[in-house]
Design a protein around this motif. Sequence first.
Motif, PDB file in Angstrom:
ATOM      1  N   ILE A   1      41.119  58.352  24.143  1.00  0.00           N
ATOM      2  CA  ILE A   1      40.095  57.526  24.797  1.00  0.00           C
ATOM      3  C   ILE A   1      38.701  58.076  24.510  1.00  0.00           C
ATOM      4  O   ILE A   1      37.808  57.335  24.080  1.00  0.00           O
ATOM      5  CB  ILE A   1      40.341  57.484  26.322  1.00  0.00           C
ATOM      6  CG1 ILE A   1      41.733  56.945  26.624  1.00  0.00           C
ATOM      7  CG2 ILE A   1      39.280  56.633  27.011  1.00  0.00           C
ATOM      8  CD1 ILE A   1      42.166  57.117  28.070  1.00  0.00           C
ATOM      9  N   VAL A   2      38.530  59.376  24.724  1.00  0.00           N
ATOM     10  CA  VAL A   2      37.212  60.005  24.566  1.00  0.00           C
ATOM     11  C   VAL A   2      36.729  59.932  23.127  1.00  0.00           C
ATOM     12  O   VAL A   2      35.572  59.563  22.861  1.00  0.00           O
ATOM     13  CB  VAL A   2      37.264  61.471  25.035  1.00  0.00           C
ATOM     14  CG1 VAL A   2      35.961  62.192  24.688  1.00  0.00           C
ATOM     15  CG2 VAL A   2      37.510  61.545  26.536  1.00  0.00           C
TER      16      VAL A   2
ATOM     17  N   GLU B   1      34.470  63.590  11.067  1.00  0.00           N
ATOM     18  CA  GLU B   1      35.749  64.137  10.619  1.00  0.00           C
ATOM     19  C   GLU B   1      36.144  65.384  11.405  1.00  0.00           C
ATOM     20  O   GLU B   1      37.315  65.581  11.728  1.00  0.00           O
ATOM     21  CB  GLU B   1      35.687  64.460   9.125  1.00  0.00           C
ATOM     22  CG  GLU B   1      35.702  63.254   8.212  1.00  0.00           C
ATOM     23  CD  GLU B   1      36.987  62.446   8.340  1.00  0.00           C
ATOM     24  OE1 GLU B   1      38.075  63.053   8.412  1.00  0.00           O
ATOM     25  OE2 GLU B   1      36.898  61.211   8.387  1.00  0.00           O
ATOM     26  N   VAL B   2      35.184  66.230  11.693  1.00  0.00           N
ATOM     27  CA  VAL B   2      35.477  67.462  12.441  1.00  0.00           C
ATOM     28  C   VAL B   2      35.718  67.141  13.916  1.00  0.00           C
ATOM     29  O   VAL B   2      36.605  67.714  14.555  1.00  0.00           O
ATOM     30  CB  VAL B   2      34.328  68.483  12.292  1.00  0.00           C
ATOM     31  CG1 VAL B   2      34.548  69.695  13.195  1.00  0.00           C
ATOM     32  CG2 VAL B   2      34.202  68.935  10.836  1.00  0.00           C
ATOM     33  N   GLY B   3      34.942  66.221  14.464  1.00  0.00           N
ATOM     34  CA  GLY B   3      35.032  65.918  15.890  1.00  0.00           C
ATOM     35  C   GLY B   3      36.232  65.086  16.296  1.00  0.00           C
ATOM     36  O   GLY B   3      36.773  65.249  17.389  1.00  0.00           O
ATOM     37  N   LEU B   4      36.681  64.176  15.413  1.00  0.00           N
ATOM     38  CA  LEU B   4      37.788  63.280  15.740  1.00  0.00           C
ATOM     39  C   LEU B   4      39.102  63.837  15.205  1.00  0.00           C
ATOM     40  O   LEU B   4      39.247  64.020  14.003  1.00  0.00           O
ATOM     41  CB  LEU B   4      37.548  61.878  15.154  1.00  0.00           C
ATOM     42  CG  LEU B   4      36.850  60.879  16.067  1.00  0.00           C
ATOM     43  CD1 LEU B   4      35.381  61.277  16.219  1.00  0.00           C
ATOM     44  CD2 LEU B   4      36.940  59.467  15.488  1.00  0.00           C
ATOM     45  N   GLN B   5      40.029  64.102  16.098  1.00  0.00           N
ATOM     46  CA  GLN B   5      41.330  64.658  15.718  1.00  0.00           C
ATOM     47  C   GLN B   5      42.421  63.589  15.798  1.00  0.00           C
ATOM     48  O   GLN B   5      42.245  62.549  16.426  1.00  0.00           O
ATOM     49  CB  GLN B   5      41.694  65.815  16.654  1.00  0.00           C
ATOM     50  CG  GLN B   5      40.589  66.813  16.882  1.00  0.00           C
ATOM     51  CD  GLN B   5      40.140  67.509  15.618  1.00  0.00           C
ATOM     52  OE1 GLN B   5      40.955  68.073  14.909  1.00  0.00           O
ATOM     53  NE2 GLN B   5      38.853  67.458  15.319  1.00  0.00           N
ATOM     54  N   ASN B   6      43.544  63.881  15.143  1.00  0.00           N
ATOM     55  CA  ASN B   6      44.702  62.983  15.191  1.00  0.00           C
ATOM     56  C   ASN B   6      45.417  63.203  16.524  1.00  0.00           C
ATOM     57  O   ASN B   6      46.421  63.922  16.605  1.00  0.00           O
ATOM     58  CB  ASN B   6      45.633  63.276  14.014  1.00  0.00           C
ATOM     59  CG  ASN B   6      46.701  62.206  13.844  1.00  0.00           C
ATOM     60  OD1 ASN B   6      47.076  61.539  14.800  1.00  0.00           O
ATOM     61  ND2 ASN B   6      47.182  62.040  12.627  1.00  0.00           N
ATOM     62  N   THR B   7      44.890  62.578  17.557  1.00  0.00           N
ATOM     63  CA  THR B   7      45.437  62.772  18.904  1.00  0.00           C
ATOM     64  C   THR B   7      46.846  62.198  19.029  1.00  0.00           C
ATOM     65  O   THR B   7      47.616  62.630  19.890  1.00  0.00           O
ATOM     66  CB  THR B   7      44.515  62.122  19.957  1.00  0.00           C
ATOM     67  OG1 THR B   7      44.206  60.779  19.560  1.00  0.00           O
ATOM     68  CG2 THR B   7      43.215  62.899  20.090  1.00  0.00           C
TER      69      THR B   7
ATOM     70  N   LEU C   1      33.691  67.685  25.781  1.00  0.00           N
ATOM     71  CA  LEU C   1      32.961  68.879  25.349  1.00  0.00           C
ATOM     72  C   LEU C   1      33.546  69.431  24.053  1.00  0.00           C
ATOM     73  O   LEU C   1      32.812  69.867  23.152  1.00  0.00           O
ATOM     74  CB  LEU C   1      33.012  69.959  26.440  1.00  0.00           C
ATOM     75  CG  LEU C   1      32.169  69.725  27.698  1.00  0.00           C
ATOM     76  CD1 LEU C   1      32.364  70.876  28.681  1.00  0.00           C
ATOM     77  CD2 LEU C   1      30.690  69.558  27.361  1.00  0.00           C
ATOM     78  N   HIS C   2      34.870  69.406  23.955  1.00  0.00           N
ATOM     79  CA  HIS C   2      35.544  69.863  22.739  1.00  0.00           C
ATOM     80  C   HIS C   2      35.169  68.967  21.561  1.00  0.00           C
ATOM     81  O   HIS C   2      34.834  69.448  20.474  1.00  0.00           O
ATOM     82  CB  HIS C   2      37.058  69.858  22.961  1.00  0.00           C
ATOM     83  CG  HIS C   2      37.839  70.350  21.785  1.00  0.00           C
ATOM     84  ND1 HIS C   2      38.632  69.516  21.026  1.00  0.00           N
ATOM     85  CD2 HIS C   2      37.936  71.583  21.225  1.00  0.00           C
ATOM     86  CE1 HIS C   2      39.194  70.224  20.064  1.00  0.00           C
ATOM     87  NE2 HIS C   2      38.793  71.473  20.161  1.00  0.00           N
ATOM     88  N   ASN C   3      35.219  67.669  21.804  1.00  0.00           N
ATOM     89  CA  ASN C   3      34.835  66.682  20.794  1.00  0.00           C
ATOM     90  C   ASN C   3      33.375  66.863  20.377  1.00  0.00           C
ATOM     91  O   ASN C   3      33.040  66.874  19.181  1.00  0.00           O
ATOM     92  CB  ASN C   3      35.063  65.278  21.377  1.00  0.00           C
ATOM     93  CG  ASN C   3      34.602  64.156  20.467  1.00  0.00           C
ATOM     94  OD1 ASN C   3      33.851  63.282  20.905  1.00  0.00           O
ATOM     95  ND2 ASN C   3      35.031  64.147  19.233  1.00  0.00           N
TER      96      ASN C   3
END
Length: 325
Positions: A291-292, A261-267, A232-234
Motif C-alpha cells: 500500500i505504502v 528502483e531502490v525505494g520500491l521492493q517486491n513486497t 520511513l523505510h521506503n
Amino acid sequence: MLMFLKQLNQTFTKYLSWVVIATAVLALLLPNLFLWAAGITTYTLQFIMFTMGLTMKPADFSEVLRRPWQVFLVVITQYVFMPLSALALSTLFDLPTEIALGLLLVGSVPGGTSSNVIAYLANGNLPLSISSTSVSTLLSPLLTPLILSFYGGAYLDINFWTMFQSIIQVVLLPVLLGLVISHFLGRHTEKAERILPSFSSIAVLLVLAGTVSVNQQNLLSTGLVIFFIVWLHNLSGYGISYLICKLLKRDIPTTRTIAIEVGLQNTGLAANLGLAHFTPATALAAAAGTIVHTLFGTVYANLCRRRDQKDSTRHSIIHPIKIQS
C-alpha cells in the motif's frame, strides 16, 4: 474481450494507488472473502514472474550493456542499504521479532515490478528501470537468502538453502520459462503481451488481498505505526538514491529512476516468503509495504510530472517560439 482487458489495464495504471487502497480496505473489512488468496500466494507470484519473463526482450537489457555501472549501482544500493535501513528502523522502534524480520524481508527482496510503471509515470529512465528490475530479480535467489541468513539470524534461525530453493521455484524458474517461451514463440506471444499486464495486475491485487486478510488483527492492532515505519523505510531508499545521484551528478530522469528502483521492493515476494517460511505477522510489513510503496510512488510520480510541466511552461515563456513571417 481483448479490448476489455486492455481498458482494464489502462484503468489500473491510471488509478493505481486508489485500486490498491480499495483492495486493501475491502480485505481488511471482509477478510473471510480473501483468505483463500493467501493459500495460493506462491502460485500467484509464480504467475506474475512468468508474465514478467514472457514480456522481456533482449532490448530490455540494453541499459546493462550501455551503462552497466548504473544498473549495478541500483542493485548494490538496493541489496546493501535497504536491509541496513530495515535493521536500523527495527532497532529504533523496538519492533517485535516477527515484525522486524518482516521489515528485513521487505528490505532484502529485489525491486518490485510496479517500479517500471512508476518510473514511466515519473518521466524517468524506463530502460534503466526495466534493466535494474530484471537484474535484481535474477540475482534474488542468491542475494535475498544470503542477506536474510546474515542479518535475520538475530531474530530467528534462517535456513539459507531452504530460502534459496524457495526463491528459485517462485522467481527464477517462472521468469526463465517465460523468457524461453518468448524466445521461441515470440510471434505467437506478442498478442498475448497486450493483455498480460491485466492478468498480472489482478494477480498483484490477489497477493495484497490474501496478505491483508490473514493479517487483519495485526494491522488493526498496530494501527498507523507499521505504515509509518514502512514509509520511513521506503523514504530512506529515495533519500540515499538522491544523495548518491547528486554526488555522481546524474540527470533528473536517471535520478528519479534509481530512487524508485531502490525505494520500491517486491513486497509480493516478501509476503510470500513470510507466509511460507515464518508466520502471518512476518508478512505484515509486506502488506503495509504494498500500500505504502504504491501510494507514495504514484504521488511522487505525479509531483515529478507536475514539475516537468511547470519547467516546460517556464521554458516556453522564456524562449517563445518565433513565428516566421
